[in-house]
Design an enzyme around this catalytic site. Structure first.
Site, PDB file in Angstrom:
ATOM      1  N   HIS A 247       0.833  -1.196   0.000  1.00  0.00           N
ATOM      2  CA  HIS A 247       0.000   0.000   0.000  1.00  0.00           C
ATOM      3  C   HIS A 247       0.875   1.257   0.000  1.00  0.00           C
ATOM      4  O   HIS A 247       1.934   1.280   0.611  1.00  0.00           O
ATOM      5  CB  HIS A 247      -0.886   0.044   1.250  1.00  0.00           C
ATOM      6  CG  HIS A 247      -2.054  -0.872   1.184  1.00  0.00           C
ATOM      7  ND1 HIS A 247      -2.572  -1.506   2.294  1.00  0.00           N
ATOM      8  CD2 HIS A 247      -2.826  -1.266   0.141  1.00  0.00           C
ATOM      9  CE1 HIS A 247      -3.611  -2.240   1.939  1.00  0.00           C
ATOM     10  NE2 HIS A 247      -3.766  -2.123   0.642  1.00  0.00           N
ATOM     11  N   TYR A 248       0.386   2.266  -0.699  1.00  0.00           N
ATOM     12  CA  TYR A 248       0.969   3.586  -0.551  1.00  0.00           C
ATOM     13  C   TYR A 248      -0.160   4.605  -0.595  1.00  0.00           C
ATOM     14  O   TYR A 248      -0.858   4.696  -1.588  1.00  0.00           O
ATOM     15  CB  TYR A 248       1.989   3.894  -1.651  1.00  0.00           C
ATOM     16  CG  TYR A 248       2.849   5.088  -1.250  1.00  0.00           C
ATOM     17  CD1 TYR A 248       3.856   4.949  -0.303  1.00  0.00           C
ATOM     18  CD2 TYR A 248       2.607   6.345  -1.766  1.00  0.00           C
ATOM     19  CE1 TYR A 248       4.619   6.037   0.098  1.00  0.00           C
ATOM     20  CE2 TYR A 248       3.358   7.431  -1.370  1.00  0.00           C
ATOM     21  CZ  TYR A 248       4.364   7.280  -0.441  1.00  0.00           C
ATOM     22  OH  TYR A 248       5.107   8.348  -0.033  1.00  0.00           O
ATOM     23  N   PRO A 250       0.725   3.353   3.305  1.00  0.00           N
ATOM     24  CA  PRO A 250       0.283   2.257   4.157  1.00  0.00           C
ATOM     25  C   PRO A 250      -0.381   2.792   5.421  1.00  0.00           C
ATOM     26  O   PRO A 250      -0.254   3.976   5.757  1.00  0.00           O
ATOM     27  CB  PRO A 250       1.587   1.540   4.493  1.00  0.00           C
ATOM     28  CG  PRO A 250       2.623   2.622   4.453  1.00  0.00           C
ATOM     29  CD  PRO A 250       2.183   3.556   3.350  1.00  0.00           C
ATOM     30  N   TYR A 252       0.468   1.954   8.382  1.00  0.00           N
ATOM     31  CA  TYR A 252       1.544   2.202   9.345  1.00  0.00           C
ATOM     32  C   TYR A 252       2.870   2.168   8.601  1.00  0.00           C
ATOM     33  O   TYR A 252       3.043   1.432   7.623  1.00  0.00           O
ATOM     34  CB  TYR A 252       1.528   1.175  10.481  1.00  0.00           C
ATOM     35  CG  TYR A 252       1.471  -0.266  10.028  1.00  0.00           C
ATOM     36  CD1 TYR A 252       2.628  -1.029   9.873  1.00  0.00           C
ATOM     37  CD2 TYR A 252       0.245  -0.872   9.743  1.00  0.00           C
ATOM     38  CE1 TYR A 252       2.567  -2.347   9.447  1.00  0.00           C
ATOM     39  CE2 TYR A 252       0.177  -2.191   9.315  1.00  0.00           C
ATOM     40  CZ  TYR A 252       1.336  -2.919   9.174  1.00  0.00           C
ATOM     41  OH  TYR A 252       1.276  -4.224   8.740  1.00  0.00           O
ATOM     42  N   TYR A 253       3.813   2.976   9.060  1.00  0.00           N
ATOM     43  CA  TYR A 253       5.066   3.171   8.336  1.00  0.00           C
ATOM     44  C   TYR A 253       6.153   2.221   8.813  1.00  0.00           C
ATOM     45  O   TYR A 253       7.143   2.616   9.442  1.00  0.00           O
ATOM     46  CB  TYR A 253       5.499   4.631   8.437  1.00  0.00           C
ATOM     47  CG  TYR A 253       4.536   5.558   7.717  1.00  0.00           C
ATOM     48  CD1 TYR A 253       4.371   5.467   6.339  1.00  0.00           C
ATOM     49  CD2 TYR A 253       3.778   6.487   8.415  1.00  0.00           C
ATOM     50  CE1 TYR A 253       3.480   6.293   5.662  1.00  0.00           C
ATOM     51  CE2 TYR A 253       2.888   7.320   7.755  1.00  0.00           C
ATOM     52  CZ  TYR A 253       2.744   7.223   6.381  1.00  0.00           C
ATOM     53  OH  TYR A 253       1.859   8.033   5.717  1.00  0.00           O
ATOM     54  N   HIS A 256       5.826  -3.591   4.814  1.00  0.00           N
ATOM     55  CA  HIS A 256       5.163  -4.894   4.844  1.00  0.00           C
ATOM     56  C   HIS A 256       4.518  -5.155   3.497  1.00  0.00           C
ATOM     57  O   HIS A 256       4.223  -4.235   2.728  1.00  0.00           O
ATOM     58  CB  HIS A 256       4.116  -4.961   5.965  1.00  0.00           C
ATOM     59  CG  HIS A 256       3.079  -3.882   5.894  1.00  0.00           C
ATOM     60  ND1 HIS A 256       3.322  -2.586   6.293  1.00  0.00           N
ATOM     61  CD2 HIS A 256       1.776  -3.903   5.484  1.00  0.00           C
ATOM     62  CE1 HIS A 256       2.228  -1.856   6.128  1.00  0.00           C
ATOM     63  NE2 HIS A 256       1.283  -2.624   5.624  1.00  0.00           N
ATOM     64  N   HIS A 258       1.439  -7.332   1.437  1.00  0.00           N
ATOM     65  CA  HIS A 258       0.169  -8.039   1.550  1.00  0.00           C
ATOM     66  C   HIS A 258       0.168  -9.224   0.587  1.00  0.00           C
ATOM     67  O   HIS A 258       0.552  -9.095  -0.577  1.00  0.00           O
ATOM     68  CB  HIS A 258      -0.999  -7.111   1.198  1.00  0.00           C
ATOM     69  CG  HIS A 258      -1.174  -5.982   2.172  1.00  0.00           C
ATOM     70  ND1 HIS A 258      -2.117  -6.004   3.172  1.00  0.00           N
ATOM     71  CD2 HIS A 258      -0.514  -4.802   2.294  1.00  0.00           C
ATOM     72  CE1 HIS A 258      -2.038  -4.891   3.879  1.00  0.00           C
ATOM     73  NE2 HIS A 258      -1.076  -4.137   3.362  1.00  0.00           N
TER      74      HIS A 258
END
Length: 329
Positions: A247-248, A250, A252-253, A256, A258
């Site tokens: 994700h961008y 995400p 939380y930074y 990771h 998915h």
């Protein structure tokens, strides 16, 4: 036959439906198609979860009326549950047919409230300049506020140890260590909704923006290990039934990946401008000119933002107001 008689006749059909088999079910569990018979005639029954009523008298008693609440896991301020709210079946003493998947954040913050509130969205472009001048400091502030405690709990083996599907021994591989475990939003049962997370040990890669050409072999190694561990743990899945993406921005930074089943319904979190395929990231890095330090911080990225998010209110809305482009021209 009057319209009222037609209505009563139609309403009488559903109790007569005799179930034979499931034809289809969406991975999110919100609708299901059943095949059966009504008075010896073949019939389909398509059932969708109706929207929750927004009446206070219903919502105020809903939590207290849930049954068989089972905790899937908890970590820091986050907890996940399955629960039952439908009819009690006489031959189902344990009430094992959960029909609610529940998440709780307690205590929640203003940022949680903003994230989960109904809001409008904007499509913005984050240039390398905006990233380095505005967004990177924003990420650092977020990390310093202690929002990664639950991630570090997992990495260091303090929480969710029994859920880990694969990991390199903690500390053995230095900057190349990582682990994989189920996303706690997944019910652990519906294979078509499979959702796993690959979390890296190192703490210097906050998002895909920190990935560089020198990381390509590591990314390919992680991809292979994550896929292999998934199909070994869930042998009913083939390798070409998996999608890997980042994700961008995400939630939380801490970097990771998915890992999801291709049948998992593509919600907003998998939409254009939010989910970027791992293969695409690797290929983009391979095609970049420059040395091993060249990376994803040198390209523009476009994505959607909620109007209540701090990224919009603190960075992109002021940029727009000042005349600096926030979307492609």
């Amino acid at each position: 036959m009057t319209s009222e008689e037609n209505k009563r006749r139609a309403e009488a059909l559903i109790p007569k439906f005799h179930f034979e088999r499931i034809l289809n079910q969406d991975a999110g569990g919100r609708d299901i198609t059943l095949y059966g018979h009504v008075d010896s005639q073949p019939a389909l029954l398509i059932i969708e979860r109706a929207p929750f009523p927004d009446a206070e008298e219903y919502l105020s008693v809903l939590p207290a009326n849930l049954r068989s609440i089972t905790n899937l896991g908890n970590n820091d301020i986050y907890s996940w549950f399955l629960a039952s709210g439908g009819p009690i079946l006489k031959d189902n003493e344990n009430d094992r047919f959960a029909d609610f998947k529940i998440s709780m954040i307690c205590p929640c913050t203003d940022k949680h409230i903003k994230k989960h509130s109904r809001q409008g969205f904007r499509f913005v472009t984050e240039t390398p300049e905006i990233y380095h001048e505005k967004v990177r400091p924003y990420m650092q502030t977020n990390r310093e506020e202690g929002r990664l405690n639950w991630v570090f709990n997992i990495i260091e083996g303090r929480k969710e140890v029994e859920d880990v599907i694969y990991r390199t021994p903690l500390g053995r591989d230095g900057d190349e260590g990582f682990l994989m475990l189920p996303n706690l939003h997944w019910d652990r049962k519906t294979i078509d909704a499979l959702h796993l997370l690959g979390i890296v040990e190192r703490r210097d890669i906050w998002s895909l923006r920190d990935l560089k050409k020198k990381h390509i072999p590591w990314l390919k190694h992680m991809k292979a290990k994550l896929i292999d561990a998934t199909v070994k743990t869930y042998p009913q899945i083939d390798t070409d039934q998996l999608k890997l993406f980042c994700h961008y921005h995400p939630t939380y930074y801490h970097f990771h990946i998915h890992v999801v089943h291709v049948m998992l319904e593509a919600t907003a979190t998998q939409s254009v401008g939010k989910a970027i395929g791992l293969d695409s990231i690797i290929e983009q890095l391979e095609c970049m000119s420059g040395d091993s330090e060249t990376g994803m911080d040198s390209v523009s990225l476009s994505y959607t933002l909620g109007e209540a998010s701090d990224l919009w209110t603190e960075i992109f809305e002021p940029l727009k107001s000042s005349g600096r482009a926030s979307q492609p021209q």
